[in-house]
Structures are given as structure tokens and as C-alpha cells.
Design a protein around this motif. Structure first.
Motif, PDB file in Angstrom:
ATOM      1  N   GLU A 112       0.832  -1.205   0.000  1.00  0.00           N
ATOM      2  CA  GLU A 112       0.000   0.000   0.000  1.00  0.00           C
ATOM      3  C   GLU A 112       0.866   1.255   0.000  1.00  0.00           C
ATOM      4  OE1 GLU A 112      -2.927  -0.069   3.086  1.00  0.00           O
ATOM      5  OE2 GLU A 112      -3.772  -1.961   2.378  1.00  0.00           O
ATOM      6  N   PRO A 113       0.375   2.329  -0.651  1.00  0.00           N
ATOM      7  CA  PRO A 113       1.126   3.590  -0.676  1.00  0.00           C
ATOM      8  C   PRO A 113       1.350   4.120   0.737  1.00  0.00           C
ATOM      9  CG  PRO A 113      -0.823   3.701  -2.105  1.00  0.00           C
ATOM     10  CD  PRO A 113      -0.918   2.432  -1.335  1.00  0.00           C
ATOM     11  N   ARG A 114       2.465   4.799   0.903  1.00  0.00           N
ATOM     12  CA  ARG A 114       2.794   5.395   2.193  1.00  0.00           C
ATOM     13  C   ARG A 114       3.518   6.721   1.949  1.00  0.00           C
ATOM     14  NH1 ARG A 114       5.762   1.459   0.437  1.00  0.00           N
ATOM     15  NH2 ARG A 114       8.005   1.437   0.594  1.00  0.00           N
ATOM     16  N   PRO A 115       3.477   7.629   2.883  1.00  0.00           N
ATOM     17  CA  PRO A 115       4.166   8.910   2.698  1.00  0.00           C
ATOM     18  C   PRO A 115       5.667   8.688   2.491  1.00  0.00           C
ATOM     19  CG  PRO A 115       2.690   9.015   4.572  1.00  0.00           C
ATOM     20  CD  PRO A 115       2.750   7.578   4.149  1.00  0.00           C
ATOM     21  N   LYS A 116       6.252   9.433   1.563  1.00  0.00           N
ATOM     22  CA  LYS A 116       7.693   9.360   1.317  1.00  0.00           C
ATOM     23  C   LYS A 116       8.394  10.218   2.358  1.00  0.00           C
ATOM     24  CE  LYS A 116      11.233  10.095  -2.213  1.00  0.00           C
ATOM     25  NZ  LYS A 116      11.783   8.757  -2.250  1.00  0.00           N
ATOM     26  N   LEU A 117       9.435   9.667   2.930  1.00  0.00           N
ATOM     27  CA  LEU A 117      10.202  10.396   3.938  1.00  0.00           C
ATOM     28  C   LEU A 117      11.424  11.045   3.310  1.00  0.00           C
ATOM     29  CD1 LEU A 117      10.110   7.846   6.906  1.00  0.00           C
ATOM     30  CD2 LEU A 117       8.654   9.847   6.521  1.00  0.00           C
ATOM     31  N   LYS A 118      11.640  12.300   3.649  1.00  0.00           N
ATOM     32  CA  LYS A 118      12.842  13.005   3.221  1.00  0.00           C
ATOM     33  C   LYS A 118      13.999  12.617   4.129  1.00  0.00           C
ATOM     34  CE  LYS A 118      14.592  17.643   2.303  1.00  0.00           C
ATOM     35  NZ  LYS A 118      14.234  19.062   2.229  1.00  0.00           N
ATOM     36  N   ASN A 119      13.677  12.422   5.421  1.00  0.00           N
ATOM     37  CA  ASN A 119      14.686  12.061   6.403  1.00  0.00           C
ATOM     38  C   ASN A 119      14.112  10.964   7.294  1.00  0.00           C
ATOM     39  OD1 ASN A 119      16.265  11.959   8.829  1.00  0.00           O
ATOM     40  ND2 ASN A 119      17.085  13.983   8.338  1.00  0.00           N
ATOM     41  N   ARG A 120      14.648   9.772   7.189  1.00  0.00           N
ATOM     42  CA  ARG A 120      14.131   8.631   7.968  1.00  0.00           C
ATOM     43  C   ARG A 120      14.365   8.800   9.465  1.00  0.00           C
ATOM     44  NH1 ARG A 120      16.130   3.655   4.099  1.00  0.00           N
ATOM     45  NH2 ARG A 120      14.869   4.268   2.326  1.00  0.00           N
ATOM     46  N   GLN A 121      15.446   9.444   9.831  1.00  0.00           N
ATOM     47  CA  GLN A 121      15.755   9.608  11.250  1.00  0.00           C
ATOM     48  C   GLN A 121      14.786  10.557  11.948  1.00  0.00           C
ATOM     49  OE1 GLN A 121      19.897  10.731  11.142  1.00  0.00           O
ATOM     50  NE2 GLN A 121      20.567   8.593  11.309  1.00  0.00           N
ATOM     51  N   THR A 122      14.401  11.635  11.261  1.00  0.00           N
ATOM     52  CA  THR A 122      13.526  12.626  11.886  1.00  0.00           C
ATOM     53  C   THR A 122      12.059  12.420  11.530  1.00  0.00           C
ATOM     54  OG1 THR A 122      13.696  14.203  10.050  1.00  0.00           O
ATOM     55  CG2 THR A 122      15.369  14.354  11.787  1.00  0.00           C
ATOM     56  N   GLY A 123      11.791  11.618  10.489  1.00  0.00           N
ATOM     57  CA  GLY A 123      10.419  11.414  10.046  1.00  0.00           C
ATOM     58  C   GLY A 123       9.901  12.542   9.166  1.00  0.00           C
ATOM     59  N   GLU A 124      10.806  13.447   8.733  1.00  0.00           N
ATOM     60  CA  GLU A 124      10.407  14.569   7.877  1.00  0.00           C
ATOM     61  C   GLU A 124       9.871  14.046   6.542  1.00  0.00           C
ATOM     62  OE1 GLU A 124      12.339  18.551   5.790  1.00  0.00           O
ATOM     63  OE2 GLU A 124      13.637  17.210   6.938  1.00  0.00           O
ATOM     64  N   LEU A 125       8.696  14.558   6.148  1.00  0.00           N
ATOM     65  CA  LEU A 125       8.059  14.123   4.908  1.00  0.00           C
ATOM     66  C   LEU A 125       8.665  14.833   3.703  1.00  0.00           C
ATOM     67  CD1 LEU A 125       4.331  14.088   6.042  1.00  0.00           C
ATOM     68  CD2 LEU A 125       5.928  12.169   5.921  1.00  0.00           C
ATOM     69  N   ALA A 126       8.596  14.173   2.531  1.00  0.00           N
ATOM     70  CA  ALA A 126       9.102  14.738   1.278  1.00  0.00           C
ATOM     71  C   ALA A 126       7.963  15.391   0.509  1.00  0.00           C
ATOM     72  CB  ALA A 126       9.735  13.632   0.438  1.00  0.00           C
ATOM     73  N   PHE A 127       8.291  16.505  -0.154  1.00  0.00           N
ATOM     74  CA  PHE A 127       7.329  17.235  -0.960  1.00  0.00           C
ATOM     75  C   PHE A 127       7.922  17.494  -2.333  1.00  0.00           C
ATOM     76  CE2 PHE A 127       6.187  18.067   3.378  1.00  0.00           C
ATOM     77  CZ  PHE A 127       4.800  18.060   3.366  1.00  0.00           C
ATOM     78  N   ASP A 128       7.060  17.555  -3.349  1.00  0.00           N
ATOM     79  CA  ASP A 128       7.480  17.851  -4.712  1.00  0.00           C
ATOM     80  C   ASP A 128       8.040  19.270  -4.750  1.00  0.00           C
ATOM     81  OD1 ASP A 128       7.097  18.946  -7.510  1.00  0.00           O
ATOM     82  OD2 ASP A 128       6.608  16.836  -7.840  1.00  0.00           O
ATOM     83  N   THR A 129       9.233  19.420  -5.312  1.00  0.00           N
ATOM     84  CA  THR A 129       9.877  20.729  -5.333  1.00  0.00           C
ATOM     85  C   THR A 129       9.178  21.712  -6.266  1.00  0.00           C
ATOM     86  OG1 THR A 129      11.446  19.961  -6.999  1.00  0.00           O
ATOM     87  CG2 THR A 129      12.151  19.860  -4.694  1.00  0.00           C
ATOM     88  N   GLU A 130       8.472  21.218  -7.286  1.00  0.00           N
ATOM     89  CA  GLU A 130       7.801  22.108  -8.230  1.00  0.00           C
ATOM     90  C   GLU A 130       6.389  22.492  -7.788  1.00  0.00           C
ATOM     91  OE1 GLU A 130       7.976  20.601 -12.216  1.00  0.00           O
ATOM     92  OE2 GLU A 130      10.134  20.244 -12.076  1.00  0.00           O
ATOM     93  N   THR A 131       5.634  21.520  -7.267  1.00  0.00           N
ATOM     94  CA  THR A 131       4.224  21.777  -6.948  1.00  0.00           C
ATOM     95  C   THR A 131       3.954  21.923  -5.456  1.00  0.00           C
ATOM     96  OG1 THR A 131       3.648  19.433  -6.756  1.00  0.00           O
ATOM     97  CG2 THR A 131       3.531  20.427  -8.976  1.00  0.00           C
ATOM     98  N   GLY A 132       4.859  21.427  -4.618  1.00  0.00           N
ATOM     99  CA  GLY A 132       4.638  21.457  -3.176  1.00  0.00           C
ATOM    100  C   GLY A 132       3.763  20.319  -2.678  1.00  0.00           C
ATOM    101  N   ALA A 133       3.314  19.453  -3.582  1.00  0.00           N
ATOM    102  CA  ALA A 133       2.454  18.324  -3.194  1.00  0.00           C
ATOM    103  C   ALA A 133       3.245  17.305  -2.380  1.00  0.00           C
ATOM    104  CB  ALA A 133       1.878  17.649  -4.434  1.00  0.00           C
ATOM    105  N   PRO A 134       2.609  16.692  -1.377  1.00  0.00           N
ATOM    106  CA  PRO A 134       3.280  15.621  -0.642  1.00  0.00           C
ATOM    107  C   PRO A 134       3.589  14.469  -1.601  1.00  0.00           C
ATOM    108  CG  PRO A 134       1.196  16.224   0.408  1.00  0.00           C
ATOM    109  CD  PRO A 134       1.247  16.934  -0.899  1.00  0.00           C
ATOM    110  N   LEU A 135       4.706  13.790  -1.355  1.00  0.00           N
ATOM    111  CA  LEU A 135       5.088  12.650  -2.184  1.00  0.00           C
ATOM    112  C   LEU A 135       4.752  11.347  -1.471  1.00  0.00           C
ATOM    113  CD1 LEU A 135       8.545  13.909  -3.502  1.00  0.00           C
ATOM    114  CD2 LEU A 135       6.375  13.805  -4.756  1.00  0.00           C
ATOM    115  N   MET A 136       4.385  10.360  -2.255  1.00  0.00           N
ATOM    116  CA  MET A 136       4.076   9.028  -1.742  1.00  0.00           C
ATOM    117  C   MET A 136       5.070   8.029  -2.319  1.00  0.00           C
ATOM    118  SD  MET A 136       1.381   9.648   0.088  1.00  0.00           S
ATOM    119  CE  MET A 136       0.606   8.068   0.396  1.00  0.00           C
ATOM    120  N   THR A 137       5.272   6.936  -1.594  1.00  0.00           N
ATOM    121  CA  THR A 137       6.067   5.815  -2.077  1.00  0.00           C
ATOM    122  C   THR A 137       5.113   4.654  -2.303  1.00  0.00           C
ATOM    123  OG1 THR A 137       8.025   6.509  -0.852  1.00  0.00           O
ATOM    124  CG2 THR A 137       7.936   4.203  -1.516  1.00  0.00           C
ATOM    125  N   LEU A 138       5.239   4.014  -3.460  1.00  0.00           N
ATOM    126  CA  LEU A 138       4.388   2.882  -3.810  1.00  0.00           C
ATOM    127  C   LEU A 138       5.255   1.788  -4.391  1.00  0.00           C
ATOM    128  CD1 LEU A 138       1.562   1.610  -4.274  1.00  0.00           C
ATOM    129  CD2 LEU A 138       1.560   2.743  -6.510  1.00  0.00           C
TER     130      LEU A 138
END
Length: 117
Positions: free
Chosen positions: A18-44
Motif C-alpha cells: 500500500e502507498p505510504r508517505p515518502k520520507l525526506k529524512n528517515r531519522q527525523t520522520g520529515e516528509l518529502a514534498f514535490d519541489t515544483e508543486t509542493g504536493a506531498p510525495l508518496m512511495t508505492l
């Protein structure tokens, strides 16, 4: 940045996890966002079957392009799938790989399904 369009014609693609939020930093849990649109990124994670071989691909997809009802086993189509080679160095160790990204994922019917069910 270099990227390679991936031809999905004739490939069978199925949700593996199942899709899950993409992490920018696994240690801190910071979420990743698209640099162009600002949309949250998912990992599938998907099983990608083509040319007699099956691979598990981990895709990055902007959240608006991911339906809420994707579950393992769902056959999907990928919109604008690209492969992007990457390389980095951490503590003197070089690492490299290929990152996959799609604009959207949609549920699809298998090519062998008939209209009568």
C-alpha cells in the motif's frame, strides 16, 4: 538532471505494498514534498512484469496522483513513468541506483479480461 522514460506497453503492473508517505529524512520522520508543486510525495511498491521478468519497483508519486483505494494485488497503470540514475557518497562509501517516478497511478483491468467477466 537526466531521466529515462520507461515504456510500460505490454507490462503487467500490480501493487505490492500500500502507498505510504515518502520520507525526506528517515531519522527525523520529515516528509518529502514535490519541489515544483509542493504536493506531498508518496512511495508505492509495485511488481513490474515485462519481457518474462518480474521486479519490485519502489515508485515516487505525488499524492494527488495516488487513489485512496490501492491495495496489494490491484492491477495498475502508470502515467509518465521515468527512471532517474542517482549516485551519492556518505562516509567515504559511494552508492548508486535508479529512482523511479510516475505522475499518477490508476487502477486498470488486465489485458486478458473479457467484457463478460
Amino acid at each position: 538532471m537526466k531521466f529515462i522514460p520507461v515504456d510500460t506497453t505490454g507490462a503487467l503492473v500490480m501493487v505490492a505494498q500500500e502507498p505510504r508517505p515518502k520520507l525526506k529524512n528517515r531519522q527525523t520522520g520529515e516528509l518529502a514534498f514535490d519541489t515544483e508543486t509542493g504536493a506531498p510525495l508518496m512511495t508505492l511498491d509495485v511488481t513490474f512484469v515485462a519481457n518474462g521478468q518480474a521486479d519490485i519497483l519502489s515508485l515516487t508519486v505525488p499524492q494527488p496522483g495516488v487513489p485512496d483505494d490501492l491495495t496489494p494485488g490491484t492491477l495498475v497503470a502508470l502515467t509518465k513513468l521515468i527512471a532517474r540514475p542517482w549516485e551519492n557518497e556518505f562516509n567515504g562509501q559511494k552508492r548508486s541506483g535508479i529512482a523511479f517516478r510516475a505522475d499518477a497511478v490508476t487502477a486498470s483491468m488486465p489485458a486478458f479480461a473479457s467484457a463478460n467477466g
